[in-house]
Design an enzyme around this catalytic site. Structure first.
Site, PDB file in Angstrom:
ATOM      1  N   HIS A  86      32.379  23.781   1.363  1.00  0.00           N
ATOM      2  CA  HIS A  86      31.240  23.982   2.267  1.00  0.00           C
ATOM      3  C   HIS A  86      31.285  22.999   3.431  1.00  0.00           C
ATOM      4  CE1 HIS A  86      28.650  20.524   0.702  1.00  0.00           C
ATOM      5  NE2 HIS A  86      29.689  20.535  -0.113  1.00  0.00           N
ATOM      6  N   CYS A 120      27.083  25.335   7.820  1.00  0.00           N
ATOM      7  CA  CYS A 120      27.490  25.905   6.531  1.00  0.00           C
ATOM      8  C   CYS A 120      27.697  27.418   6.597  1.00  0.00           C
ATOM      9  CB  CYS A 120      26.486  25.530   5.436  1.00  0.00           C
ATOM     10  SG  CYS A 120      24.815  26.172   5.650  1.00  0.00           S
ATOM     11  N   HIS A 165      21.281  26.273   2.066  1.00  0.00           N
ATOM     12  CA  HIS A 165      22.660  25.860   2.288  1.00  0.00           C
ATOM     13  C   HIS A 165      23.558  26.825   1.515  1.00  0.00           C
ATOM     14  CE1 HIS A 165      25.823  23.024   3.317  1.00  0.00           C
ATOM     15  NE2 HIS A 165      26.258  23.084   2.066  1.00  0.00           N
TER      16      HIS A 165
END
Length: 168
Positions: free
Chosen positions: A141, A78, A129
């Site tokens: 993402h 990510c 994240h």
């Protein structure tokens, strides 16, 4: 020559270190949280251009699998995807790790989100994240399960794990 007991201790320590490394967030390279800025986006038309660029990035990277520490189309995590996207598409250098990216800009309220803002989630006791806001509750993402995708902020998982938003 090492004894069986000392080898067992060494293997045990190594296993602990490997286990700890998997608990940290996307990307583990440590660096200072610096951002090299390009001229600020000021007009709504500029945000339209940012959205266009981000959707273009999605079209190029859609489905690329998640790989912890990855920085290529063979696999990306990510924070690596955010790092690559900002560098190649928006001309900005962001730190490599989620932790440092979360400190790289100014925190904003969820209601203030605009295309290009970073969105952070707490996904575990020692992991985070990051994604890039697009529009209409959607963000781009690198998902651990589905690779590079667009998800919705109002999905129960993301809504529950939302941490903060940052404008760089």
């Amino acid at each position: 020559m090492q004894t069986t007991s000392s080898m067992t201790k060494l293997i045990s320590r190594l296993a602990v270190l490997i286990g700890i490394s998997f608990l940290v967030s996307c990307g583990t390279v440590q660096e200072r949280p610096t951002v090299k800025h390009v001229p600020a986006i000021k007009k709504p038309a500029d945000y339209h251009q940012v959205k266009k660029v981000l959707y273009s990035q999605y079209n190029e990277w859609q489905g690329v699998r998640y790989q912890r520490g990855g920085l290529s189309r063979h696999g990306v995590d990510c924070s690596g995807f955010v790092h690559i996207t900002f560098k190649s598409k928006l001309g900005m250098h962001l730190p490599r790790t989620t932790h440092l990216q979360s400190r790289a800009g100014r925190e904003i309220r969820k209601e203030e989100l605009r295309a290009g803002d970073l969105i952070f989630f707490r996904t575990g006791p020692a992991s985070n994240h990051v994604g890039i806001y697009l529009e209409n509750n959607k963000f781009l993402h690198a998902s651990q399960k589905k690779g590079v995708i667009i998800s919705r902020l109002d999905h129960v998982y993301w809504k529950t794990n939302y941490w903060k938003s940052v404008r760089v």
